[in-house]
Enzyme design. Structure first.
Site, PDB file in Angstrom:
ATOM      1  N   HIS A 274      91.333  31.131  15.686  1.00 37.71           N
ATOM      2  CA  HIS A 274      91.782  30.172  16.766  1.00 37.71           C
ATOM      3  C   HIS A 274      91.752  30.652  18.226  1.00 37.71           C
ATOM      4  CE1 HIS A 274      93.419  27.789  13.246  1.00 37.71           C
ATOM      5  NE2 HIS A 274      93.881  29.124  12.713  1.00 37.71           N
TER       6      HIS A 274
HETATM    7  C1  BDR Z   1      97.877  29.861  15.996  1.00 36.96           C
HETATM    8  O1  BDR Z   1      98.934  30.327  15.206  1.00 36.96           O
HETATM    9  C2  BDR Z   1      98.818  31.546  15.104  1.00 36.96           C
HETATM   10  O2  BDR Z   1      99.315  32.082  13.772  1.00 36.96           O
HETATM   11  C3  BDR Z   1      97.479  32.079  15.411  1.00 36.96           C
HETATM   12  O3  BDR Z   1      97.580  33.335  16.102  1.00 36.96           O
HETATM   13  C4  BDR Z   1      97.085  31.217  16.417  1.00 36.96           C
HETATM   14  O4  BDR Z   1      97.630  31.614  17.658  1.00 36.96           O
HETATM   15  C5  BDR Z   1      97.137  28.845  15.094  1.00 36.96           C
HETATM   16  O5  BDR Z   1      97.854  27.779  14.807  1.00 36.96           O
END
Ligand code: BDR
Ligand code: CA
Length: 349
Positions: A274
């Site tokens: 992400h």
């Molecule tokens: C986001 O949530 C976190 O667990 C990840 O690092 C990312 O920033 C994705 O939903």
């Protein structure tokens, strides 16, 4: 304008109404070049995908990386800070200062994602000790100082819960004009991941996200809608490992850990990285096609708490006297994203 992406195919898969497709176009976020790098602060909770995002920024001549600040999220904030220091050391960027920020949300709650990222936040990866320590002034004061001292506006990439950023906006309103852009990973037009409604970074501190989306600062929201279109698989992890760099091996281990968790829980053989999408979008001119939306954050205590309610329908916005407050990612070229990661980790030590 579709910026060359297969918007129709994506919209069909995600059952988006036609006006989303019509609106998807070129980005408006600033973009650096090696000749004139973009001053950038990353606010992060490293984090498997945060670690790859920081690597991407660390390697890229398009950025002048001013700082990495930390926030509790994927793991406890002290772990996140140690991870940031060690990652920057491993990536050969001890010149980048680190400062620790909020342990939990504005209202005091603490949400963690250690079941995804491991207790350490970076799975089972062991990183050599850092040479630096975190700056004593703390994340919020460091961000404020860097904004004040910068001769030009600074972009911020928040890739964790938005607590530190909300505190900066609230405590230093005179510096808001020094923020050129917030390119954040968080939210979703569609389904969440922390809950059906909410994506993790927004769910962890909805009140902070509400402050950010109401701030008037130009925002690009890289949500799950796009990050789930840019998936890595085992072959991608192998390609990172095969780069022949220590940093490539780190990236491969982190990706493998994320792939293992996804396989265990959902049977999926791919994983989203992400946070690296938000950094990659800032890096190049046309990775993600965006559309203007009015984004409201649900701060109720009901089942939609933390949801980013994204309205992009022009007639409704006019009727309700609203204007778009964010460009929201709609479509991404996933293959190009993977190549950007590979190119970056090939350049790192
Ligand atoms: C986001 O949530 C976190 O667990 C990840 O690092 C990312 O920033 C994705 O939903
Ligand atoms: Ca993160």
């Amino acid at each position: 304008m579709s910026a060359g992406y297969d918007v129709e195919r994506w919209a069909a898969v995600h059952a988006l109404p036609t006006y989303h497709r019509a609106a998807a176009g070129a980005r408006t976020a600033p973009c650096g070049t090696p000749e004139h790098p973009l001053p950038l602060i990353i606010d992060s909770d490293p984090g498997l995908d945060d670690a790859l995002a920081i690597g991407l920024a660390a390697a890229s001549l398009e950025f002048k990386l001013l700082a990495v600040t930390t926030v509790g999220g994927n793991a406890d904030v002290a772990r996140c800070t140690e991870n940031a220091l060690r990652l920057l050391h491993a990536y050969g960027r001890d010149d980048v200062p680190v400062a620790e920020g909020a342990a939990g949300a504005l209202l005091g709650s603490i949400v963690r994602a250690t079941e995804v990222h491991g207790e350490s936040g970076i799975g089972t990866t062991e990183l050599p000790p850092a040479v630096n320590t975190a700056r004593p002034e703390g994340a919020v004061a460091l961000i404020a100082r860097l904004l004040a001292e910068s001769p030009e506006p600074v972009a911020i990439a928040p890739i964790g819960p938005l607590t530190n950023i909300a505190l900066v906006l609230r405590q230093y309103p005179h510096l808001i004009s020094k923020i050129s852009h917030l390119c954040l990973m968080g939210g979703s037009i569609g389904e969440g991941n922390y809950s059906v409604s909410a994506e993790f970074n927004i769910a962890a501190d909805p009140e902070a996200a509400d402050v950010v989306f109401r701030s008037g600062v130009p925002i690009t929201m890289i949500g799950l809608d796009v990050t789930h279109q840019a998936l890595l698989d085992r072959a991608a992890a192998q390609a990172l490992r095969g780069l022949g760099t220590r940093s490539g091996v780190i990236a491969a281990e982190l990706t493998d850990y994320a792939l293992d968790r996804n396989l265990e829980w959902s049977g999926s053989t791919t994983t989203a990285i992400h946070d690296a999408v938000a950094i990659a979008h800032l890096m190049v001119g046309d990775l993600v096609a965006v559309a203007p939306y009015y984004v409201a954050v649900d701060t109720t205590q009901g089942p939609a708490r933390g949801r980013t309610v994204c309205d992009g329908l022009p007639y409704r916005l006019r009727r309700d006297g609203r204007t778009a407050n964010a460009d929201v990612g709609i479509v991404i070229d996933g293959g190009r994203f993977e190549q950007l990661l590979l190119d970056a980790f090939a350049k790192l030590p």
